[in-house]
Design a protein around this motif. Structure first.
Motif, PDB file in Angstrom:
ATOM      1  N   ASP A  15      52.010  47.972  37.735  1.00 21.18           N
ATOM      2  CA  ASP A  15      51.873  46.753  38.518  1.00 21.18           C
ATOM      3  C   ASP A  15      51.811  45.489  37.664  1.00 21.18           C
ATOM      4  N   THR A  41      54.710  49.037  42.567  1.00 23.13           N
ATOM      5  CA  THR A  41      53.756  49.610  43.526  1.00 23.13           C
ATOM      6  C   THR A  41      54.144  51.066  43.779  1.00 23.13           C
ATOM      7  N   PRO A  65      48.046  48.939  42.789  1.00 25.03           N
ATOM      8  CA  PRO A  65      47.365  48.196  43.856  1.00 25.03           C
ATOM      9  C   PRO A  65      47.346  48.913  45.202  1.00 25.03           C
ATOM     10  N   ASP A  66      48.335  49.759  45.468  1.00 24.47           N
ATOM     11  CA  ASP A  66      48.407  50.387  46.788  1.00 24.47           C
ATOM     12  C   ASP A  66      48.141  51.892  46.776  1.00 24.47           C
TER      13      ASP A  66
END
Length: 102
Positions: A15, A41, A65-66
């Motif tokens: 990321d 991601t 982040p996800d």
């Protein structure tokens, strides 16, 4: 992102664009004929893996982040991705290493 029709397919997932670009640059210098794909991601990585089942290597950050590395590996398995994975992390938490090895 470099492209080539006659080399390896390498997926870099991180990321942080500086790290992702640096890893891609290093891999491209070692494997000049390789196609270096980049995702920032888990969602992008899964989309690329779904489009290209011929990925030869995956270099991925454990914390995205996800999603996290464990969830992403499970999703790759569901897609029947069989490429070896090099897991990376900026963390020195030993429990992450244990989780990645599971």
């Amino acid at each position: 992102m470099a492209t080539s029709d006659d080399g390896m397919q390498i997926l870099v997932i991180d990321d942080h664009p500086v790290y992702s670009d640096g890893i891609a640059y290093m891999l491209q210098s070692i494997f000049p004929q390789a196609t270096i794909l980049q995702a920032h991601t888990g969602k992008e990585a899964l989309a690329l893996a779904g489009e290209r089942i011929d990925i030869d290597w995956i270099f991925m950050d454990f914390q995205l982040p996800d999603t996290n590395g464990h969830q992403l590996l499970t999703a790759f398995n569901d897609l029947m991705v069989t490429a070896p994975v090099v897991m990376m992390s900026g963390s020195d938490d030993i429990s992450l290493v244990a989780e990645a090895l599971q």
